[in-house]
Structures are given as C-alpha cells and as structure tokens.
Design a protein around this motif. Sequence first.
Motif, PDB file in Angstrom:
ATOM      1  N   GLN A  70     -10.352   6.308   3.664  1.00 49.02           N
ATOM      2  CA  GLN A  70     -10.136   6.251   2.221  1.00 49.02           C
ATOM      3  C   GLN A  70      -8.757   5.692   1.893  1.00 49.02           C
ATOM      4  OE1 GLN A  70     -12.698   7.126   0.520  1.00 49.02           O
ATOM      5  NE2 GLN A  70     -12.114   7.553  -1.598  1.00 49.02           N
ATOM      6  N   ILE A  71      -8.728   4.762   0.923  1.00 48.47           N
ATOM      7  CA  ILE A  71      -7.465   4.238   0.398  1.00 48.47           C
ATOM      8  C   ILE A  71      -7.071   5.122  -0.784  1.00 48.47           C
ATOM      9  CG2 ILE A  71      -6.332   2.290  -0.736  1.00 48.47           C
ATOM     10  CD1 ILE A  71      -8.243   0.444   0.788  1.00 48.47           C
ATOM     11  N   GLY A  72      -5.861   5.723  -0.722  1.00 47.98           N
ATOM     12  CA  GLY A  72      -5.501   6.724  -1.710  1.00 47.98           C
ATOM     13  C   GLY A  72      -4.547   6.278  -2.797  1.00 47.98           C
ATOM     14  N   SER A  73      -3.966   5.080  -2.677  1.00 49.45           N
ATOM     15  CA  SER A  73      -2.987   4.642  -3.679  1.00 49.45           C
ATOM     16  C   SER A  73      -2.999   3.129  -3.784  1.00 49.45           C
ATOM     17  CB  SER A  73      -1.577   5.116  -3.299  1.00 49.45           C
ATOM     18  OG  SER A  73      -1.130   4.437  -2.128  1.00 49.45           O
ATOM     19  N   ILE A  74      -2.447   2.636  -4.891  1.00 50.82           N
ATOM     20  CA  ILE A  74      -2.359   1.184  -5.091  1.00 50.82           C
ATOM     21  C   ILE A  74      -1.458   0.534  -4.031  1.00 50.82           C
ATOM     22  CG2 ILE A  74      -1.649  -0.658  -6.656  1.00 50.82           C
ATOM     23  CD1 ILE A  74      -4.267   0.710  -7.457  1.00 50.82           C
ATOM     24  N   PRO A  75      -0.278   1.086  -3.726  1.00 50.69           N
ATOM     25  CA  PRO A  75       0.524   0.472  -2.643  1.00 50.69           C
ATOM     26  C   PRO A  75      -0.226   0.416  -1.318  1.00 50.69           C
ATOM     27  CG  PRO A  75       1.892   1.959  -3.932  1.00 50.69           C
ATOM     28  CD  PRO A  75       0.475   2.164  -4.411  1.00 50.69           C
ATOM     29  N   GLU A  76      -1.007   1.464  -1.023  1.00 51.49           N
ATOM     30  CA  GLU A  76      -1.783   1.459   0.217  1.00 51.49           C
ATOM     31  C   GLU A  76      -2.861   0.380   0.167  1.00 51.49           C
ATOM     32  OE1 GLU A  76      -4.196   4.609   3.098  1.00 51.49           O
ATOM     33  OE2 GLU A  76      -3.668   5.177   1.053  1.00 51.49           O
ATOM     34  N   ALA A  77      -3.493   0.230  -0.992  1.00 51.98           N
ATOM     35  CA  ALA A  77      -4.507  -0.827  -1.152  1.00 51.98           C
ATOM     36  C   ALA A  77      -3.884  -2.197  -0.941  1.00 51.98           C
ATOM     37  CB  ALA A  77      -5.152  -0.739  -2.534  1.00 51.98           C
ATOM     38  N   LEU A  78      -2.681  -2.394  -1.468  1.00 47.89           N
ATOM     39  CA  LEU A  78      -1.993  -3.673  -1.309  1.00 47.89           C
ATOM     40  C   LEU A  78      -1.651  -3.935   0.154  1.00 47.89           C
ATOM     41  CD1 LEU A  78       0.240  -3.403  -4.472  1.00 47.89           C
ATOM     42  CD2 LEU A  78      -1.269  -5.327  -3.996  1.00 47.89           C
ATOM     43  N   THR A  79      -1.271  -2.887   0.872  1.00 52.32           N
ATOM     44  CA  THR A  79      -0.921  -3.041   2.286  1.00 52.32           C
ATOM     45  C   THR A  79      -2.152  -3.380   3.126  1.00 52.32           C
ATOM     46  OG1 THR A  79       0.941  -1.510   2.079  1.00 52.32           O
ATOM     47  CG2 THR A  79       0.064  -1.876   4.295  1.00 52.32           C
ATOM     48  N   ILE A  80      -3.267  -2.683   2.853  1.00 55.02           N
ATOM     49  CA  ILE A  80      -4.456  -2.826   3.690  1.00 55.02           C
ATOM     50  C   ILE A  80      -5.287  -4.051   3.296  1.00 55.02           C
ATOM     51  CG2 ILE A  80      -6.661  -1.738   4.326  1.00 55.02           C
ATOM     52  CD1 ILE A  80      -5.203   0.974   4.037  1.00 55.02           C
ATOM     53  N   LEU A  81      -5.472  -4.254   1.985  1.00 53.80           N
ATOM     54  CA  LEU A  81      -6.346  -5.339   1.524  1.00 53.80           C
ATOM     55  C   LEU A  81      -5.594  -6.636   1.249  1.00 53.80           C
ATOM     56  CD1 LEU A  81      -8.639  -3.359  -0.984  1.00 53.80           C
ATOM     57  CD2 LEU A  81      -9.172  -4.058   1.357  1.00 53.80           C
ATOM     58  N   GLY A  82      -4.314  -6.540   0.918  1.00 59.29           N
ATOM     59  CA  GLY A  82      -3.544  -7.736   0.600  1.00 59.29           C
ATOM     60  C   GLY A  82      -3.476  -7.997  -0.894  1.00 59.29           C
ATOM     61  N   MET A  83      -2.450  -8.737  -1.275  1.00 59.76           N
ATOM     62  CA  MET A  83      -2.178  -9.009  -2.684  1.00 59.76           C
ATOM     63  C   MET A  83      -3.322  -9.759  -3.358  1.00 59.76           C
ATOM     64  SD  MET A  83      -0.052  -8.888  -5.252  1.00 59.76           S
ATOM     65  CE  MET A  83       0.578  -9.778  -6.673  1.00 59.76           C
ATOM     66  N   ARG A  84      -3.822 -10.804  -2.713  1.00 60.47           N
ATOM     67  CA  ARG A  84      -4.848 -11.630  -3.363  1.00 60.47           C
ATOM     68  C   ARG A  84      -6.123 -10.826  -3.609  1.00 60.47           C
ATOM     69  NH1 ARG A  84      -4.220 -17.290  -3.337  1.00 60.47           N
ATOM     70  NH2 ARG A  84      -6.470 -17.541  -3.324  1.00 60.47           N
ATOM     71  N   THR A  85      -6.522 -10.012  -2.650  1.00 57.61           N
ATOM     72  CA  THR A  85      -7.740  -9.224  -2.824  1.00 57.61           C
ATOM     73  C   THR A  85      -7.567  -8.196  -3.931  1.00 57.61           C
ATOM     74  OG1 THR A  85      -8.422  -9.507  -0.533  1.00 57.61           O
ATOM     75  CG2 THR A  85      -9.312  -7.607  -1.693  1.00 57.61           C
ATOM     76  N   VAL A  86      -6.456  -7.475  -3.931  1.00 55.86           N
ATOM     77  CA  VAL A  86      -6.231  -6.466  -4.969  1.00 55.86           C
ATOM     78  C   VAL A  86      -6.143  -7.121  -6.341  1.00 55.86           C
ATOM     79  CG1 VAL A  86      -4.607  -4.719  -5.828  1.00 55.86           C
ATOM     80  CG2 VAL A  86      -5.171  -4.817  -3.395  1.00 55.86           C
ATOM     81  N   ARG A  87      -5.533  -8.294  -6.408  1.00 56.97           N
ATOM     82  CA  ARG A  87      -5.456  -9.013  -7.681  1.00 56.97           C
ATOM     83  C   ARG A  87      -6.857  -9.305  -8.213  1.00 56.97           C
ATOM     84  NH1 ARG A  87      -1.885 -14.324  -7.538  1.00 56.97           N
ATOM     85  NH2 ARG A  87      -3.632 -15.087  -6.286  1.00 56.97           N
TER      86      ARG A  87
END
Length: 282
Positions: A70-87
Amino acid sequence: MSDLVITPDQFKARVRELPSLPAVVMELIACLGNESLSSEELAAKLSRDPALSAKTLRMANSAFYGMTRQIGSIPEALTILGMRTVRTVVVAAGVTGSFKPPQVPGFEFRGFWRHAVGTALCGQALAHELRMDSDIGFAAGLLHDIGRIALACSYSDVYAKVLAHQRQHDLLLVDAERSLMGIDHAVAGARIAEHWRFSPVIVEAIEFHHAPSMHHGPGLVGLAHLADAFSHALGFSGDADETVPPTPPDIWAAMFPGEEACMAAFAQVQNQFEDVCQALQV
C-alpha cells in the motif's frame, strides 16, 4: 431549425458559472510538456486538497498499477510511481471529480466519463506508439468532450432536446448540437480550456477533434480524433447505439500506427480500462 443560437463568445461568458477544476489540476494541465513543477512542489500543493489527495492515492493503489504494498502518502507515491505518472493520476482524479451530473434526460453521466477515460487511455497508448508525449495524449483524450457536460449543465432544457433530436434523426452529436444550438461541444470545450488557461495544443485538440482536417497539421488534434474514434469503437461508454465518427483519409494516413501496433494498444487499453474506472469511481 436552430432552437437557441449560441455564439462562442456568448458561451465564453457562461463559462465563469461552471465549476472550476482544482487549482493544482489546472496548473498541471497548463504546464504539460515542460517539467517546471518539482515533485516537492506537487506534494505541497496536493497537501492543501485532502479530497484530491485521497482520490489520487486510491488510484495509485488500484490494480492498474499492481503495487505489492500500500502507498500511504503523496510523497511515497511520487517516489514509487514517479512524477509523470502521479501527474497523470492527479489530472484524472481532479477532472472526473469536478462536475455534478447535469439534470438532462438522456445524458448518461457515467457513460460520459467512461468514454472520456477510454479516450484518455487510447490517447496515451497511441502517443506512445507514435512517439508523442503520452501525458499530453492522456489529458487531451480525457478533456476532448468536456464541452458536452458544460453545454448540458449550462443549457439543460435545450440540451435535452439536442439528445432527443440526435436519437430521432440518427445524427452525430456535433450535428445535432449545431442544428439546435448553433454551437457544438468541441467549440464549447475549447472556450472552457482557454478560460482555464490550458496550453494552446490542448485547446486545439479539443476544438478540432471532430474536424481534424480543418487544422493546419494532424499532431495532437489527429491523436485526439483517433483516440475518440477508437474509444467509441471499443464501446467504453456502454451505449448500445454508440456511433464511431468517421476519420478523414488524410488523418488516418498520418496518424494510424499500423495494424499490429494498433491491436497491441487496444489490448493494453482494454486491460487497463476497468481498473482505472473503478479507481476513479466512474
């Protein structure tokens, strides 16, 4: 037999009454194609919008991305998925959550968004095959019909007549809109995109996606047109009477990536579609 003639300028004056997208979503769409926003800035902006953050995390944790934890935070999402994907996730979450269902008989709100998501995924897949920017392809596909919901919200009584007229005469929606309103959803959507200060390429893709040959070159306009046609062909809206708009030969010749690449893109989009719709709650 126009019921109400609406000029683009008159509609532009009504745009101010429509709901606005979250500020961070408008900024992300406006700066597509450049990397001016850092991951730290994006995380900070999202932290000020808890509802959008929650929806972003729900999509990041969806089966679409196949996370093993589970991804628990936006910074963690950015680290795991990358900027372009989160955008891309933030844009999808923000756009699909910004409009309430219009009170228009015959307007299928869920079908509208499912078609938009299907077109976004087709635009992303086609952009990858054609070596174009896949983030912009996704955004153009997601937003291509935004004028439909805007017209339905702003002129509900007339738009109900438009939908009835379309069914009665078996017309393309843009033809029924022009016949009764004097404006169509492509032009209306472009005026909204201008109001939201989106990049000119997004505005053009929205405005000309039903008339790509009228534009000075295929590019993103041709991509949005073909993604829309493919989404209709794949039946993503769930409408039993779904009509595939015709593609001009010059656009087909310029944008079609080849049968093998096309079939691969279709398979990818069909595998992704339900997971994305479920995550976005459409």
